[in-house]
Design a protein around this motif. Structure first.
Motif, PDB file in Angstrom:
ATOM      1  N   ILE A 115       1.003  -1.236   0.102  1.00 40.22           N
ATOM      2  CA  ILE A 115       0.123   0.161  -0.132  1.00 40.22           C
ATOM      3  C   ILE A 115       1.057   1.082   0.024  1.00 40.22           C
ATOM      4  CG2 ILE A 115      -1.963  -1.125   1.273  1.00 40.22           C
ATOM      5  CD1 ILE A 115      -1.198   0.147   3.916  1.00 40.22           C
ATOM      6  N   ILE A 116       0.486   2.402  -0.717  1.00 35.42           N
ATOM      7  CA  ILE A 116       0.882   3.653  -0.590  1.00 35.42           C
ATOM      8  C   ILE A 116       0.174   4.627  -0.029  1.00 35.42           C
ATOM      9  CG2 ILE A 116       2.272   5.367  -2.055  1.00 35.42           C
ATOM     10  CD1 ILE A 116       3.324   2.510  -2.365  1.00 35.42           C
ATOM     11  N   MET A 117       0.675   5.331   0.951  1.00 36.68           N
ATOM     12  CA  MET A 117      -0.310   6.391   1.626  1.00 36.68           C
ATOM     13  C   MET A 117       0.138   7.743   1.451  1.00 36.68           C
ATOM     14  SD  MET A 117      -1.722   4.341   4.997  1.00 36.68           S
ATOM     15  CE  MET A 117      -3.086   5.235   5.106  1.00 36.68           C
ATOM     16  N   ASP A 118      -0.621   8.870   1.082  1.00 32.47           N
ATOM     17  CA  ASP A 118      -0.125  10.067   0.916  1.00 32.47           C
ATOM     18  C   ASP A 118      -0.933  10.963   2.001  1.00 32.47           C
ATOM     19  OD1 ASP A 118       1.110   9.087  -1.244  1.00 32.47           O
ATOM     20  OD2 ASP A 118       0.065   9.724  -2.853  1.00 32.47           O
ATOM     21  N   ALA A 119      -0.140  12.066   2.120  1.00 32.33           N
ATOM     22  CA  ALA A 119      -0.936  13.168   2.703  1.00 32.33           C
ATOM     23  C   ALA A 119      -1.579  14.067   2.224  1.00 32.33           C
ATOM     24  CB  ALA A 119       0.283  13.920   3.480  1.00 32.33           C
ATOM     25  N   GLU A 120      -1.167  14.237   0.989  1.00 31.77           N
ATOM     26  CA  GLU A 120      -2.168  15.466  -0.030  1.00 31.77           C
ATOM     27  C   GLU A 120      -2.858  14.740  -0.954  1.00 31.77           C
ATOM     28  OE1 GLU A 120      -1.716  18.713   0.489  1.00 31.77           O
ATOM     29  OE2 GLU A 120      -0.257  18.414   1.888  1.00 31.77           O
ATOM     30  N   THR A 121      -4.021  14.186  -0.575  1.00 29.86           N
ATOM     31  CA  THR A 121      -4.915  13.940  -1.523  1.00 29.86           C
ATOM     32  C   THR A 121      -6.354  14.716  -1.262  1.00 29.86           C
ATOM     33  OG1 THR A 121      -6.082  12.231   0.294  1.00 29.86           O
ATOM     34  CG2 THR A 121      -4.180  11.426  -1.163  1.00 29.86           C
ATOM     35  N   ASP A 122      -7.427  14.382  -1.973  1.00 29.36           N
ATOM     36  CA  ASP A 122      -8.551  15.186  -2.030  1.00 29.36           C
ATOM     37  C   ASP A 122      -9.472  14.532  -1.001  1.00 29.36           C
ATOM     38  OD1 ASP A 122      -7.788  17.416  -3.338  1.00 29.36           O
ATOM     39  OD2 ASP A 122      -8.142  16.273  -5.297  1.00 29.36           O
ATOM     40  N   TYR A 123      -9.297  13.189  -0.732  1.00 29.95           N
ATOM     41  CA  TYR A 123     -10.256  12.062   0.073  1.00 29.95           C
ATOM     42  C   TYR A 123     -10.501  13.064   1.347  1.00 29.95           C
ATOM     43  CZ  TYR A 123      -8.273   9.024  -3.490  1.00 29.95           C
ATOM     44  OH  TYR A 123      -7.768   8.643  -4.790  1.00 29.95           O
ATOM     45  N   THR A 124     -11.821  13.038   1.714  1.00 31.79           N
ATOM     46  CA  THR A 124     -12.304  13.461   2.826  1.00 31.79           C
ATOM     47  C   THR A 124     -12.393  12.398   4.024  1.00 31.79           C
ATOM     48  OG1 THR A 124     -14.435  13.536   2.279  1.00 31.79           O
ATOM     49  CG2 THR A 124     -13.191  15.443   1.884  1.00 31.79           C
ATOM     50  N   ASP A 125     -12.853  11.019   3.361  1.00 32.79           N
ATOM     51  CA  ASP A 125     -12.769  10.081   4.316  1.00 32.79           C
ATOM     52  C   ASP A 125     -12.622   8.820   3.455  1.00 32.79           C
ATOM     53  OD1 ASP A 125     -13.574   8.245   6.343  1.00 32.79           O
ATOM     54  OD2 ASP A 125     -15.958   8.685   6.140  1.00 32.79           O
TER      55      ASP A 125
END
Length: 304
Positions: A115-125
């Protein structure tokens, strides 16, 4: 001379009481049996087959490699995890969510997750589900009704799936198809209905394609090959396309290239690809200082 009923019954009884000569019958089919047994009722070939079970070669997975794509982004925090079993995966997901990170990409190799996880996304949930199905239709329908959309997923060789759905995306509608072969005809049909491919994944030799409306693309093409089509990809990149989805089965690889509706500035147009035999952890770290971040990832057949 006519035979009496009594003598006929005696002869019939004598014939029924006799043990059938099965050995004579079996001898006519010697070429069809795999052992030397001629005894009636013995499971032919069972002993011989069982004795050789441990000597049979184990199923060997074809050689594979990682195909990774890096996009130019503004400086941000990115985290990756790989070789994860189900339990550890969920722990990393929960920890990332608590650190305000969101999953941007998932993949699978040898039934272990990445898995790759980012801090800058547009996802709110965001929600994450591990399922023995590829894919869990009932659960997806429930989440669609809650305004979650599929943003990333992957399948294992045992047809389990890791599915990520998020809120905050610009999609207005989604559709997906699971197929034993790459569903190019279905994709072409959906293009005409203003859908674009936004996610892809495989489980063994099964493909799943997710297409969304209002995906932000003005044009899209598919490059499908038995090996990674690096020369073709480079030509498409030179034409202004960007890689927006990747996936690979045990035999094929597919790359989706799209032209954004609102073309970004030169600073964000940079995109690099990399093929490595192992998970590209060192390469990911090397590219962070250059503001290049891992955006797409899949594991597929090795170039011969």
């Amino acid at each position: 001379m006519a035979e009496s009923k009594e003598s006929s019954r005696k002869r019939e009884k004598t014939m029924l009481d006799q043990e059938p000569s099965c050995s004579n019958l079996i001898s006519q089919f010697d070429d069809f049996f795999i052992d030397d047994s001629k005894k009636v009722g013995e499971k032919r070939g069972r002993v011989k087959a069982d004795a050789n079970v441990d000597k049979l070669p184990k199923e060997i997975r074809p050689p594979s490699q990682w195909f990774s794509v890096y996009n130019a982004r503004k400086p941000m925090k990115q985290r990756y995890h790989y070789n994860l079993n189900d339990e550890i995966l969920l722990q990393h997901f929960e920890k990332g969510i608590s650190d305000k990170l969101r999953i941007s990409c998932v993949s699978c190799c040898s039934n272990l997750w990445a898995i790759i996880m980012d801090a800058e996304t547009d996802y709110t949930d965001q929600i994450c589900k591990l399922s023995p199905l590829f894919l869990p239709k009932k659960w997806i329908l429930e989440q669609w009704n809650k305004n979650f959309f599929i943003t990333s997923f992957a399948g294992s060789e045992t047809r389990n799936s890791l599915l990520v759905m998020s809120k905050g995306v610009m999609y207005t509608q989604q559709s997906y198809k699971v197929s034993r072969s790459f569903p190019y005809i279905w994709i072409n049909k959906k293009w005409k209905e203003d859908f674009h491919v936004t996610s892809m994944g495989t489980a063994g030799n099964r493909w799943c394609i997710v297409m969304s409306r209002n995906a932000g693309f003005s044009d899209q093409v598919v490059e499908l090959d038995f090996l990674y089509p690096s020369e073709v990809i480079q030509r498409r990149l030179d034409e202004g396309y960007m890689i927006t989805a990747t996936a690979a089965s045990l035999a094929q690889s597919a790359v989706i290239l799209s032209i954004p509706s609102n073309k970004p500035g030169d600073e964000n147009e940079t995109q690099e690809t990399l093929v490595t035999p192992k998970f590209p952890s060192a390469h990911v770290k090397e590219k962070w200082p250059k503001n290049l971040y891992l955006s797409h990832l899949c594991n597929g057949p090795t170039v011969c």
